[in-house]
Design a protein around this motif. Structure first.
Motif, PDB file in Angstrom:
ATOM      1  N   THR A  35       1.483  28.439  30.882  1.00  0.00           N
ATOM      2  CA  THR A  35       2.766  27.752  31.045  1.00  0.00           C
ATOM      3  C   THR A  35       2.779  26.980  32.361  1.00  0.00           C
ATOM      4  O   THR A  35       2.637  25.767  32.381  1.00  0.00           O
ATOM      5  N   THR A 182       9.447  30.282  26.581  1.00  0.00           N
ATOM      6  CA  THR A 182      10.699  30.441  25.859  1.00  0.00           C
ATOM      7  C   THR A 182      11.172  31.893  26.038  1.00  0.00           C
ATOM      8  O   THR A 182      10.362  32.813  25.989  1.00  0.00           O
ATOM      9  N   ARG A 197      16.535  30.720  26.814  1.00  0.00           N
ATOM     10  CA  ARG A 197      15.969  29.558  27.487  1.00  0.00           C
ATOM     11  C   ARG A 197      14.914  28.927  26.591  1.00  0.00           C
ATOM     12  O   ARG A 197      13.966  29.600  26.192  1.00  0.00           O
ATOM     13  N   PRO A 198      15.049  27.655  26.243  1.00  0.00           N
ATOM     14  CA  PRO A 198      13.969  26.995  25.509  1.00  0.00           C
ATOM     15  C   PRO A 198      12.751  26.829  26.408  1.00  0.00           C
ATOM     16  O   PRO A 198      12.883  26.735  27.634  1.00  0.00           O
ATOM     17  N   GLY A 199      11.590  26.811  25.829  1.00  0.00           N
ATOM     18  CA  GLY A 199      10.374  26.710  26.631  1.00  0.00           C
ATOM     19  C   GLY A 199       9.183  26.273  25.816  1.00  0.00           C
ATOM     20  O   GLY A 199       9.305  25.517  24.848  1.00  0.00           O
ATOM     21  N   ALA A 283       5.370  17.741  27.496  1.00  0.00           N
ATOM     22  CA  ALA A 283       5.696  18.989  28.186  1.00  0.00           C
ATOM     23  C   ALA A 283       4.652  19.321  29.240  1.00  0.00           C
ATOM     24  O   ALA A 283       4.978  19.742  30.355  1.00  0.00           O
ATOM     25  N   LEU A 311       9.437  20.933  21.105  1.00  0.00           N
ATOM     26  CA  LEU A 311       9.300  21.112  22.543  1.00  0.00           C
ATOM     27  C   LEU A 311      10.197  20.171  23.337  1.00  0.00           C
ATOM     28  O   LEU A 311      10.409  20.373  24.532  1.00  0.00           O
ATOM     29  N   GLU A 313      13.290  20.124  23.147  1.00  0.00           N
ATOM     30  CA  GLU A 313      14.428  20.937  23.589  1.00  0.00           C
ATOM     31  C   GLU A 313      14.160  21.528  24.964  1.00  0.00           C
ATOM     32  O   GLU A 313      15.042  21.540  25.839  1.00  0.00           O
ATOM     33  N   ALA A 314      12.946  22.051  25.176  1.00  0.00           N
ATOM     34  CA  ALA A 314      12.593  22.612  26.479  1.00  0.00           C
ATOM     35  C   ALA A 314      12.519  21.527  27.544  1.00  0.00           C
ATOM     36  O   ALA A 314      12.973  21.716  28.678  1.00  0.00           O
ATOM     37  N   ASP A 317      15.985  20.545  28.502  1.00  0.00           N
ATOM     38  CA  ASP A 317      16.607  21.608  29.288  1.00  0.00           C
ATOM     39  C   ASP A 317      16.184  21.510  30.742  1.00  0.00           C
ATOM     40  O   ASP A 317      17.022  21.577  31.661  1.00  0.00           O
ATOM     41  N   ARG A 318      14.888  21.348  30.995  1.00  0.00           N
ATOM     42  CA  ARG A 318      14.402  21.259  32.378  1.00  0.00           C
ATOM     43  C   ARG A 318      14.935  20.016  33.063  1.00  0.00           C
ATOM     44  O   ARG A 318      15.328  20.045  34.234  1.00  0.00           O
TER      45      ARG A 318
END
Length: 337
Positions: A35, A182, A197-199, A283, A311, A313-314, A317-318
């Motif tokens: 990650t 995630t 949390r999305p990830g 990502a 991805l 969505e993550a 979010d960030r």
């Protein structure tokens, strides 16, 4: 002090040996995961966990994810319900953190859980997994950067930020996923999966493996039960604005899929997260490109729209947290993981 760097691909046994030695002294070590890079320390020792907080300047009310090498190690410290076990079997090792009830005799220290009766557990892949297996204790490991700043995806990112504060950086090359794990929590009575949390693992994949839908939290959380849940997070020095369709001269631009942005020819720097529109590539590039845009000297970073699916969505979010107002009280940091 300047951190020693050991390349895990060149000297794997020395990297394991030195990592175990430094961790055994209660110190923090920067480790590579799929990650982002994590700032790891013994999750069972208060002094070791305190060093993470001190190094990062991290608020102590925010819990840390504890990393294990397999389900068997996880079962030493936490209790699995059937759905959580199903998810662990499907996605571990990998970029999924599961919030689980602590066992009464768990030795994961309360500093790592922020005093909660639950713990976020993740089983990372690759070198980090080997290190945890050799150390034979869980590692608390938020991302290896100053709290509230952009997460590191290379050993160089860590060195530039924390190199004078830690003794050892284990260099495993660029992080393959590039965003944190995630995080989910399962209601043991109903089997409902809540996305905290999305990830790096798309919610759609989790729903498909579990054979059930994913519930997303509506509105801000009253209780911080997992890393990455505060508003302002992952922030570069420059102000970030989202869904940009035009930029002012001198702004930095981060775009996606070759998007044409009005005024982009006058940008301080133009970076494309993925010219082909690949969300996995985007990502993986996200945090590095935020750092590069910040380093351009631009006062503002404009980011074009990113599809909010998979991805994306993550990523969104960030970016939303990077663009959030910064009043000092909201700055925190995420897990590695």
């Amino acid at each position: 002090m300047k951190a020693e760097i050991i390349e895990t691909g060149v000297e794997p046994q020395r990297a394991i040996r030195e990592g175990v030695r430094v961790l055994g002294e209660g110190l923090a070590v920067a480790i590579p995961t799929e990650t982002v890079y994590g700032l790891a320390a013994d999750a069972t020792r208060a002094d070791a966990i305190s060093r993470i907080y001190e190094t990062k300047g991290r608020p102590r009310f925010n819990p840390l994810i504890s990393h294990v090498c397999d389900i068997a190690m996880a079962e030493r410290y936490a209790v699995f319900d059937p759905v959580s076990r199903q998810l662990a079997e499907a996605f571990w090792p990998g970029p999924l953190t599961i919030i689980l009830p602590l066992k009464p005799d768990s030795i994961i220290h309360s500093l790592a859980t922020a005093g909660l009766d639950t713990v976020g557990l993740r089983c990372p892949a690759g070198f980090a997994n080997e290190l945890i297996r050799a150390f034979d204790r869980p590692l608390a490991a938020p991302s290896a950067n100053t709290s509230g700043k952009v997460s590191p995806t290379s050993a160089r990112h860590v060195m530039d930020d924390l190199g004078s504060k830690i003794p050892l950086i284990l260099d495993g090359g660029a992080s393959k996923v590039g965003v944190e794990s995630t995080i989910v929590r399962v209601d043991p009575e109903t089997g409902t999966i809540l996305l905290l949390r999305p990830g790096g693992l798309a919610a759609e994949e989790i729903a498909r493996a579990a054979g059930r839908g994913i519930t997303r939290r509506a509105g801000p959380a009253a209780i911080i039960e997992a890393p990455g849940m505060l508003a302002s997070h992952y922030a570069p020095g420059a102000a970030v604005r989202l869904d940009a369709t035009a930029i002012e001269p001198g702004e930095a631009l981060i775009r996606f899929a070759g998007a044409t942005i009005t005024g982009m020819e006058h940008a301080a720097i133009v970076l494309d997260l993925s010219s082909s529109g690949d969300l996995a590539e985007a990502a993986a590039n996200l945090f590095d490109y935020l750092k590069r845009a910040d380093a351009s000297g631009a006062a503002h970073i404009a980011v074009s729209a990113i599809p909010d699916e998979g991805l994306g969505e993550a990523i969104n979010d960030r970016l939303a947290r990077a663009a959030a107002p910064r009043d000092g009280s909201h700055e925190e940091e995420t897990d590695n993981g």
